[in-house]
Design a protein around this motif. Sequence first.
Motif, mmCIF file in Angstrom:
data_model
loop_
_atom_site.group_PDB
_atom_site.id
_atom_site.type_symbol
_atom_site.label_atom_id
_atom_site.label_comp_id
_atom_site.label_asym_id
_atom_site.label_seq_id
_atom_site.Cartn_x
_atom_site.Cartn_y
_atom_site.Cartn_z
ATOM 1 N N LEU A 27 0.747 -1.101 0.065
ATOM 2 C CA LEU A 27 -0.164 -0.068 -0.017
ATOM 3 C C LEU A 27 1.098 1.228 0.054
ATOM 4 O O LEU A 27 1.786 1.434 0.928
ATOM 5 C CB LEU A 27 -0.641 0.100 1.180
ATOM 6 N N ASN A 28 0.907 1.878 -1.085
ATOM 7 C CA ASN A 28 1.897 3.145 -1.232
ATOM 8 C C ASN A 28 0.940 4.199 -1.635
ATOM 9 O O ASN A 28 1.671 5.459 -1.989
ATOM 10 C CB ASN A 28 3.112 2.733 -1.903
ATOM 11 N N ALA A 29 -0.105 4.485 -1.461
ATOM 12 C CA ALA A 29 -0.930 5.797 -1.684
ATOM 13 C C ALA A 29 -0.608 6.230 -3.238
ATOM 14 O O ALA A 29 -0.626 7.337 -3.389
ATOM 15 C CB ALA A 29 -0.568 6.682 -0.639
ATOM 16 N N ARG A 30 -0.537 5.365 -4.161
ATOM 17 C CA ARG A 30 -0.337 5.676 -5.184
ATOM 18 C C ARG A 30 -1.668 5.779 -6.072
ATOM 19 O O ARG A 30 -2.407 4.812 -5.826
ATOM 20 C CB ARG A 30 0.514 4.830 -6.368
ATOM 21 N N PRO A 31 -2.295 6.740 -6.753
ATOM 22 C CA PRO A 31 -3.371 7.023 -7.484
ATOM 23 C C PRO A 31 -3.891 5.676 -8.258
ATOM 24 O O PRO A 31 -4.980 5.114 -7.973
ATOM 25 C CB PRO A 31 -3.423 8.140 -7.956
ATOM 26 N N GLU A 32 -2.881 5.216 -9.112
ATOM 27 C CA GLU A 32 -3.324 4.364 -9.866
ATOM 28 C C GLU A 32 -3.420 2.837 -9.320
ATOM 29 O O GLU A 32 -3.963 1.849 -9.668
ATOM 30 C CB GLU A 32 -2.171 4.102 -10.841
ATOM 31 N N LEU A 33 -3.065 2.660 -8.059
ATOM 32 C CA LEU A 33 -3.273 1.491 -7.271
ATOM 33 C C LEU A 33 -4.608 1.680 -6.096
ATOM 34 O O LEU A 33 -4.768 0.681 -5.402
ATOM 35 C CB LEU A 33 -1.965 1.125 -6.340
ATOM 36 N N ALA A 34 -5.042 2.824 -6.099
ATOM 37 C CA ALA A 34 -6.281 3.241 -5.188
ATOM 38 C C ALA A 34 -7.367 1.965 -5.203
ATOM 39 O O ALA A 34 -8.035 1.860 -4.462
ATOM 40 C CB ALA A 34 -6.802 4.570 -5.407
ATOM 41 N N GLU A 35 -7.564 1.452 -6.460
ATOM 42 C CA GLU A 35 -8.720 0.761 -6.633
ATOM 43 C C GLU A 35 -8.632 -0.539 -5.903
ATOM 44 O O GLU A 35 -9.572 -1.182 -5.355
ATOM 45 C CB GLU A 35 -8.774 0.113 -8.171
ATOM 46 N N ASN A 36 -7.243 -1.034 -5.828
ATOM 47 C CA ASN A 36 -7.308 -2.458 -4.793
ATOM 48 C C ASN A 36 -6.857 -2.085 -3.470
ATOM 49 O O ASN A 36 -6.830 -2.859 -2.731
ATOM 50 C CB ASN A 36 -6.070 -2.982 -5.531
#
Length: 104
Positions: A27-36
């Motif tokens: 979990l690194n608070a990157r917008p592109e990973l927010a969905e998961n």
Amino acid sequence: LIGTTSVEASEALASLLRELEVPHQVLNARPELAENESEIVAQAGRRYAITIATNMAGRGTDIILGGNPVILAKYYLWDVLLQGLKNNKNASKEIQTLEEREIN
């Protein structure tokens, strides 16, 4: 749960764990990973789960010890469904479609 102070630190630690073939989530608070992000947070409290998180990732979300039962049920049902389809020799296209959805 491993807390880091930056995205770079979490990615460096994740890289080391990948080299050692240790299953983990990041979990690194990157917008592109927010969905998961919500599913990762929901399962971060499972026994033996390794989750690397920056201090800002998953903010405002509680980690449930043992994991989120709704998400666990979803994964269990996927496994049962895929196993049932794998036992059906006529279902190869359906299996491929479901596995592609699960990966994405």
